[in-house]
Design a protein around this motif. Structure first.
Motif, PDB file in Angstrom:
ATOM      1  N   MET A   1       3.896  -3.378 -15.049  1.00 45.05           N
ATOM      2  CA  MET A   1       3.978  -3.152 -13.601  1.00 45.05           C
ATOM      3  C   MET A   1       3.250  -4.280 -12.866  1.00 45.05           C
ATOM      4  SD  MET A   1       5.588  -0.405 -12.751  1.00 45.05           S
ATOM      5  CE  MET A   1       5.734   1.358 -12.672  1.00 45.05           C
ATOM      6  N   HIS A   2       3.800  -4.689 -11.730  1.00 46.44           N
ATOM      7  CA  HIS A   2       3.194  -5.753 -10.947  1.00 46.44           C
ATOM      8  C   HIS A   2       3.208  -5.360  -9.475  1.00 46.44           C
ATOM      9  CE1 HIS A   2       7.516  -6.393 -10.833  1.00 46.44           C
ATOM     10  NE2 HIS A   2       7.317  -6.946  -9.656  1.00 46.44           N
ATOM     11  N   THR A   3       2.383  -6.051  -8.673  1.00 45.20           N
ATOM     12  CA  THR A   3       2.366  -5.757  -7.240  1.00 45.20           C
ATOM     13  C   THR A   3       3.399  -6.624  -6.520  1.00 45.20           C
ATOM     14  OG1 THR A   3       0.812  -7.470  -6.555  1.00 45.20           O
ATOM     15  CG2 THR A   3      -0.140  -5.430  -7.427  1.00 45.20           C
ATOM     16  N   ALA A   4       3.552  -6.334  -5.241  1.00 47.82           N
ATOM     17  CA  ALA A   4       4.548  -7.052  -4.447  1.00 47.82           C
ATOM     18  C   ALA A   4       4.103  -8.469  -4.118  1.00 47.82           C
ATOM     19  CB  ALA A   4       4.833  -6.279  -3.162  1.00 47.82           C
ATOM     20  N   LEU A   5       2.857  -8.824  -4.483  1.00 49.68           N
ATOM     21  CA  LEU A   5       2.389 -10.185  -4.246  1.00 49.68           C
ATOM     22  C   LEU A   5       2.583 -11.069  -5.471  1.00 49.68           C
ATOM     23  CD1 LEU A   5      -0.875  -9.424  -2.246  1.00 49.68           C
ATOM     24  CD2 LEU A   5       1.097 -10.693  -1.386  1.00 49.68           C
TER      25      LEU A   5
ATOM     26  N   MET B 244       2.611  -5.658   1.141  1.00 49.01           N
ATOM     27  CA  MET B 244       1.428  -6.476   0.918  1.00 49.01           C
ATOM     28  C   MET B 244       0.153  -5.636   1.026  1.00 49.01           C
ATOM     29  SD  MET B 244      -0.171  -9.571   3.171  1.00 49.01           S
ATOM     30  CE  MET B 244      -1.123  -8.467   4.181  1.00 49.01           C
ATOM     31  N   LEU B 245       0.093  -4.799   2.058  1.00 44.92           N
ATOM     32  CA  LEU B 245      -1.109  -3.984   2.246  1.00 44.92           C
ATOM     33  C   LEU B 245      -1.275  -2.986   1.107  1.00 44.92           C
ATOM     34  CD1 LEU B 245      -1.031  -3.381   6.112  1.00 44.92           C
ATOM     35  CD2 LEU B 245      -2.804  -4.574   4.817  1.00 44.92           C
ATOM     36  N   GLY B 246      -0.142  -2.441   0.634  1.00 44.68           N
ATOM     37  CA  GLY B 246      -0.217  -1.541  -0.515  1.00 44.68           C
ATOM     38  C   GLY B 246      -0.839  -2.255  -1.709  1.00 44.68           C
ATOM     39  N   ALA B 247      -0.392  -3.498  -1.925  1.00 39.29           N
ATOM     40  CA  ALA B 247      -0.912  -4.273  -3.053  1.00 39.29           C
ATOM     41  C   ALA B 247      -2.393  -4.595  -2.878  1.00 39.29           C
ATOM     42  CB  ALA B 247      -0.105  -5.560  -3.206  1.00 39.29           C
ATOM     43  N   LEU B 248      -2.782  -5.009  -1.669  1.00 36.54           N
ATOM     44  CA  LEU B 248      -4.163  -5.435  -1.450  1.00 36.54           C
ATOM     45  C   LEU B 248      -5.143  -4.268  -1.404  1.00 36.54           C
ATOM     46  CD1 LEU B 248      -3.726  -8.212   1.288  1.00 36.54           C
ATOM     47  CD2 LEU B 248      -4.345  -8.559  -1.106  1.00 36.54           C
ATOM     48  N   THR B 249      -4.701  -3.136  -0.836  1.00 37.28           N
ATOM     49  CA  THR B 249      -5.665  -2.047  -0.636  1.00 37.28           C
ATOM     50  C   THR B 249      -5.851  -1.190  -1.883  1.00 37.28           C
ATOM     51  OG1 THR B 249      -3.899  -0.673   0.299  1.00 37.28           O
ATOM     52  CG2 THR B 249      -5.302  -1.859   1.855  1.00 37.28           C
ATOM     53  N   VAL B 250      -4.758  -0.836  -2.563  1.00 39.73           N
ATOM     54  CA  VAL B 250      -4.901   0.050  -3.721  1.00 39.73           C
ATOM     55  C   VAL B 250      -4.181  -0.474  -4.960  1.00 39.73           C
ATOM     56  CG1 VAL B 250      -5.266   2.161  -2.383  1.00 39.73           C
ATOM     57  CG2 VAL B 250      -2.938   1.460  -2.937  1.00 39.73           C
ATOM     58  N   ALA B 252      -1.015  -1.206  -5.183  1.00 39.48           N
ATOM     59  CA  ALA B 252       0.295  -0.549  -5.306  1.00 39.48           C
ATOM     60  C   ALA B 252       1.258  -1.443  -6.079  1.00 39.48           C
ATOM     61  CB  ALA B 252       0.864  -0.259  -3.919  1.00 39.48           C
ATOM     62  N   VAL B 253       2.119  -0.804  -6.873  1.00 35.82           N
ATOM     63  CA  VAL B 253       3.055  -1.580  -7.681  1.00 35.82           C
ATOM     64  C   VAL B 253       4.458  -1.477  -7.099  1.00 35.82           C
ATOM     65  CG1 VAL B 253       1.706  -1.302  -9.782  1.00 35.82           C
ATOM     66  CG2 VAL B 253       3.518   0.334  -9.236  1.00 35.82           C
ATOM     67  N   PHE B 310      10.311   5.575   0.891  1.00 36.68           N
ATOM     68  CA  PHE B 310      10.013   6.241  -0.375  1.00 36.68           C
ATOM     69  C   PHE B 310       9.285   5.313  -1.341  1.00 36.68           C
ATOM     70  CE2 PHE B 310      11.104   7.111  -4.801  1.00 36.68           C
ATOM     71  CZ  PHE B 310      10.770   8.451  -4.924  1.00 36.68           C
ATOM     72  N   THR B 311       9.801   4.099  -1.496  1.00 33.25           N
ATOM     73  CA  THR B 311       9.273   3.234  -2.556  1.00 33.25           C
ATOM     74  C   THR B 311       7.836   2.794  -2.279  1.00 33.25           C
ATOM     75  OG1 THR B 311      10.165   1.261  -1.490  1.00 33.25           O
ATOM     76  CG2 THR B 311      11.547   2.305  -3.142  1.00 33.25           C
ATOM     77  N   ILE B 312       7.462   2.660  -1.016  1.00 26.68           N
ATOM     78  CA  ILE B 312       6.101   2.194  -0.732  1.00 26.68           C
ATOM     79  C   ILE B 312       5.063   3.273  -1.052  1.00 26.68           C
ATOM     80  CG2 ILE B 312       4.530   1.348   1.056  1.00 26.68           C
ATOM     81  CD1 ILE B 312       7.007  -0.161   2.189  1.00 26.68           C
ATOM     82  N   PRO B 313       5.202   4.495  -0.498  1.00 26.37           N
ATOM     83  CA  PRO B 313       4.251   5.536  -0.908  1.00 26.37           C
ATOM     84  C   PRO B 313       4.272   5.786  -2.419  1.00 26.37           C
ATOM     85  CG  PRO B 313       5.481   6.248   1.021  1.00 26.37           C
ATOM     86  CD  PRO B 313       6.116   4.976   0.552  1.00 26.37           C
ATOM     87  N   ALA B 314       5.475   5.741  -3.022  1.00 25.44           N
ATOM     88  CA  ALA B 314       5.557   5.970  -4.472  1.00 25.44           C
ATOM     89  C   ALA B 314       4.834   4.855  -5.223  1.00 25.44           C
ATOM     90  CB  ALA B 314       7.017   6.051  -4.907  1.00 25.44           C
ATOM     91  N   GLY B 315       4.984   3.619  -4.729  1.00 23.48           N
ATOM     92  CA  GLY B 315       4.289   2.492  -5.358  1.00 23.48           C
ATOM     93  C   GLY B 315       2.778   2.635  -5.241  1.00 23.48           C
ATOM     94  N   ILE B 316       2.344   3.187  -4.096  1.00 24.06           N
ATOM     95  CA  ILE B 316       0.909   3.430  -3.902  1.00 24.06           C
ATOM     96  C   ILE B 316       0.432   4.485  -4.896  1.00 24.06           C
ATOM     97  CG2 ILE B 316      -0.788   4.426  -2.308  1.00 24.06           C
ATOM     98  CD1 ILE B 316       0.807   3.096  -0.014  1.00 24.06           C
ATOM     99  N   GLU B 317       1.233   5.555  -5.056  1.00 23.97           N
ATOM    100  CA  GLU B 317       0.845   6.623  -5.985  1.00 23.97           C
ATOM    101  C   GLU B 317       0.716   6.077  -7.408  1.00 23.97           C
ATOM    102  OE1 GLU B 317       3.283  10.152  -6.097  1.00 23.97           O
ATOM    103  OE2 GLU B 317       2.302  10.853  -7.928  1.00 23.97           O
ATOM    104  N   VAL B 318       1.726   5.334  -7.839  1.00 27.90           N
ATOM    105  CA  VAL B 318       1.691   4.808  -9.206  1.00 27.90           C
ATOM    106  C   VAL B 318       0.517   3.842  -9.375  1.00 27.90           C
ATOM    107  CG1 VAL B 318       2.959   3.494 -10.948  1.00 27.90           C
ATOM    108  CG2 VAL B 318       4.160   5.158  -9.525  1.00 27.90           C
ATOM    109  N   GLY B 319       0.312   2.995  -8.356  1.00 31.56           N
ATOM    110  CA  GLY B 319      -0.821   2.063  -8.400  1.00 31.56           C
ATOM    111  C   GLY B 319      -2.140   2.796  -8.546  1.00 31.56           C
ATOM    112  N   GLN B 320      -2.304   3.862  -7.761  1.00 35.22           N
ATOM    113  CA  GLN B 320      -3.523   4.659  -7.823  1.00 35.22           C
ATOM    114  C   GLN B 320      -3.701   5.294  -9.201  1.00 35.22           C
ATOM    115  OE1 GLN B 320      -5.872   4.250  -5.624  1.00 35.22           O
ATOM    116  NE2 GLN B 320      -5.791   6.030  -4.262  1.00 35.22           N
ATOM    117  N   ARG B 321      -2.615   5.830  -9.756  1.00 34.47           N
ATOM    118  CA  ARG B 321      -2.708   6.484 -11.074  1.00 34.47           C
ATOM    119  C   ARG B 321      -3.062   5.453 -12.153  1.00 34.47           C
ATOM    120  NH1 ARG B 321      -1.157  11.759 -10.854  1.00 34.47           N
ATOM    121  NH2 ARG B 321       0.079  12.333  -9.022  1.00 34.47           N
ATOM    122  N   LEU B 322      -2.506   4.240 -12.008  1.00 28.79           N
ATOM    123  CA  LEU B 322      -2.832   3.197 -12.991  1.00 28.79           C
ATOM    124  C   LEU B 322      -4.308   2.810 -12.906  1.00 28.79           C
ATOM    125  CD1 LEU B 322       0.292   0.846 -12.745  1.00 28.79           C
ATOM    126  CD2 LEU B 322      -0.348   2.321 -14.659  1.00 28.79           C
TER     127      LEU B 322
END
Lengths: 190, 511
Positions: A1-5, B244-250, B252-253, B310-322
């Motif tokens: 898994m990777h981020t959007a950056l 971008m904010l999802g990635a930087l803050t938590v 997010a994937v 959908f994909t942004i909150p879901a990406g945040i959730e998965v990022g948080q779980r990881l």
């Protein structure tokens, strides 16, 4: 898994997960419902905005409006002619900085063809209290088949900015119920 | 080229000094116009609130024009230029190709914007944002807009060039990141949009100096190809910033690149036609044209937003779980960094854009509903939810990362910064919903006096309107307070702030 950056490496065109597929399906399904409703409601609904549309010189429209006023005028209120055209006729409403001419007196339940145009700038036709809104564009005759559904002393508010006097641009429209004899919306000082 | 880069200690991205400088310049310019537009907003609000009724009619309409242009064009586009320099050269660890052209564009945009401001403030252009022909402004107004657009278009070209340069110089491996892809869609939409801008402002400029005729209905059609499509540049940039904010803050994937990227492509393909909803109650177009453009075309763009929603909150959730935040079904949300203004801005931006802005927008795009909404307060109620509650709030959230990462300053007044998104989002939510309700009573937009005190015929709205307008004013004032907090925090951080510590501690500095 990777981020959007991060740049994805290799092939990223992969099948979506179950939840994502389900959501895209739901969203697309909902779009299809909306797709179906638009033409359906156009055919079934009773308030469509499609009229008879024609290019017109402002002077020609004004001349036609004056002729219409002379034909059916029944009085004057606040310096604006009050006009009572017979049911089924073509009625003209001219917008200009900053009034609506003439005051139309229409019958409830009768059909008219309402012609709207402007002498100068864009104006906005907003019927109070029904809240019906139409754009009035100079050089174009926008004609709509209308059937007044309620009797009353109505107002036409201009809701497109048309210069410094815009907020003073308010017109009057009277709908009378011929079946109810008692209503006496007069044309003001006849 | 070797000394022109620094390595960001947080993201490990290589940042070109010219990218740094251009982002700073554009972000500062954006903030200046935000302040101008914000003051205008405050005055307009206090005038529409009939209890105060602050400005006279002439200055009300003037301020409304200034508010529209300063916010919707100058603030947003300058900020988007910064986003393009970030999403291109910075995210790809690449250089800014031809930085001199970047600076030239900046100067051209600034001259254009100042020309327009001059025309508006001196009363030469009381024509509103939409400047519908034949309502005429001084020619300098149109010329200023054209200059500004030319500058912006050049920066977009520079962004495309930076992608080519990064690819050729192999500054990254694989495909461009999703954030860059989102910015790319915004840039492509910008080309289409600014094309419409040229197609309408150049003839209108010529009309203003008496050289040619412009048809009022044609103006409305082509203008909205610019006016509405410009909001889709904001949309693309905003969604890119959400990722971008999802990635930087938590951390997010991206769940699935295919889905997210396809959704961005839908914006490019369909959003332009959706601009037709501005003409739903116009005399010229026929029903087939109206229905096709505002349903078939528009809903596919709406679909794209629903996918991102959908994909942004879901990406945040998965990022948080990881990251190990795994308790329960909603632990990822409860344990999220709500004290990080970048994160809270992100969530509020998604919610206000989607639920208030999106839903109102889709309904107004229907022929029959447009008939009861056109030019009432429902319309600004809708677009303040999308552009302010959505886009501007996302920009604010991004700024809290821009300050440490690009300006390399600590965010000043941190406790204030932490609550700023809450204040702003709450205010905007109340403001936009109250505005929308007021519009359902038929209250017109762009109107100085809805008590109709000096008119030939009287009109008194239901007393409920007074209440709703009062609520709108309170919401607007709270939002204005949130906006002022943002300006205070950002201006203080940038000009008087302490240097960002992490860098002085960790930096390998210049490579």
């Amino acid at each position: 898994m990777h981020t959007a950056l991060e740049p994805p490496k290799g092939v990223w065109w992969k099948p979506a997960g179950r939840a994502e597929k389900l959501w895209v399906g739901i969203a697309f399904g909902w779009c299809l419902v909306l797709f179906a409703m638009m033409p359906l409601w156009h055919l079934k609904g009773e308030q469509n905005t499609t009229g008879i549309r024609r290019k017109v010189e402002p002077e020609a429209f004004q001349a036609r409006t004056i002729e219409f006023i002379q034909q059916y005028q029944i009085g004057t209120e606040k310096g604006i002619p009050v006009v009572e055209p017979p049911p089924g006729s073509d009625v003209y409403l001219l917008a200009r900085m900053w009034n609506w001419v003439p005051i139309l007196k229409l019958q409830k339940g009768a059909e008219y063809t309402l012609h709207l145009s402007s002498m100068d700038l864009n104006h906005g036709f907003n019927l109070y209290p029904m809240n019906i809104n139409l754009q009035v564009v100079p050089d174009y005759d926008y004609a709509l088949r209308i059937v007044p559904g309620e009797a009353g002393d109505l107002r036409i508010v201009c809701n497109e900015f048309c210069g410094i006097g815009h907020h003073t641009m308010i017109g009057k429209l009277i709908v009378v119920d011929e079946s109810a004899e008692t209503v006496t919306y007069g044309g003001g000082e006849r | 080229m070797s000394t022109a880069f620094r390595t960001c200690p947080v993201t490990r991205l290589k940042v070109h000094s010219q990218a740094d400088a251009l982002i700073k310049a554009n972000a500062v310019a954006a903030t200046i116009f935000l302040i101008v537009g914000g003051i205008a907003a405050f005055l307009v609000l206090l005038t529409r609130w009939q209890v105060v009724h602050l400005l006279d009619a002439a200055w009300f309409y003037r301020m409304l024009t200034i508010h529209g242009m300063s916010m919707l064009i100058f603030f947003i586009l300058f900020f988007e230029m910064a986003v393009l320099y970030f999403a291109g050269p910075v995210v790809l660890s690449s250089r800014v190709p031809a930085p001199r052209i970047g600076w030239l564009s900046f100067v051209v945009m600034a001259i254009g914007a100042l020309t327009v401001e001059w025309a508006m403030w001196t009363g030469r252009a009381d024509v509103m944002f939409s400047s519908y022909v034949p309502l005429k402004a001084h020619w300098s107004y149109y010329l200023g807009v054209i200059l500004f657009a030319v500058g912006a278009l050049t920066v977009v070209g520079l962004f495309f060039a930076s992608l080519v340069v990064a690819k050729r110089e192999r500054t990254y491996e694989g495909s461009i990141p999703l954030v860059t892809f989102g910015a790319l869609t915004a840039a492509i939409i910008a080309v289409v949009t600014l094309g419409h801008g040229a197609a309408i402002y150049i003839p209108t400029f010529l009309w203003s100096i008496g050289v040619m005729h412009v048809d009022p209905a044609v103006y409305r059609l082509v203008f909205w190809g610019l006016g509405h499509s410009a909001q889709q540049i904001n949309l693309g940039a905003m969604v890119a910033l959400w990722y971008m904010l999802g990635a930087l803050t938590v951390g997010a994937v991206v769940l699935n690149e295919k889905i997210s990227r396809s959704a961005f492509v839908l914006y490019i393909l369909f959003i332009n036609m959706a601009a037709a909803h501005h003409l739903l109650v116009d005399p010229v177009a026929g029903p087939a044209w109206k229905v096709w453009n505002t349903s078939y075309a528009m809903y596919l763009a709406v679909l794209a937003s629903m996918v991102h929603g959908f994909t942004i909150p879901a990406g945040i959730e998965v990022g948080q779980r990881l990251r190990g935040v795994t308790q329960g079904m909603f632990g990822w949300l409860r344990k999220a960094p709500w004290g990080d203004p970048g994160f809270s801005s992100l969530i509020f931006s998604i919610v206000i854009f989607g639920f208030v802005g999106g839903i109102t927008g889709v309904t107004f795009g229907t022929e029959q509903i447009n008939l009861i909404a056109h030019n009432t307060l429902r319309i600004p109620g809708h677009f303040h939810a999308t552009v302010v509650g959505g886009t501007a709030l996302a920009f604010m959230g991004a700024t809290y990362y821009l300050i440490p990462l690009i300006f390399r300053k600590q965010v000043a007044f941190w406790p204030l910064a932490k609550i700023q998104p809450y204040v702003f989002a709450f205010g905007m939510l109340v403001f936009t919903m109250a505005m929308t309700f007021a519009g359902t009573f038929g209250v017109p937009r762009r109107h100085w006096d809805i008590t109709f005190s000096n008119t030939s015929f009287d009109l008194q709205y239901s007393p409920a309107v007074d209440l709703v307008i009062g609520i709108m004013a309170v919401g607007g004032l709270i939002a204005a307070l949130g906006g002022a907090m943002y300006v205070l925090v950002t201006v203080w951080s940038v000009f008087f702030g302490r240097r960002f510590d992490l860098e002085t501690v960790k930096t390998g500095g210049q490579i």
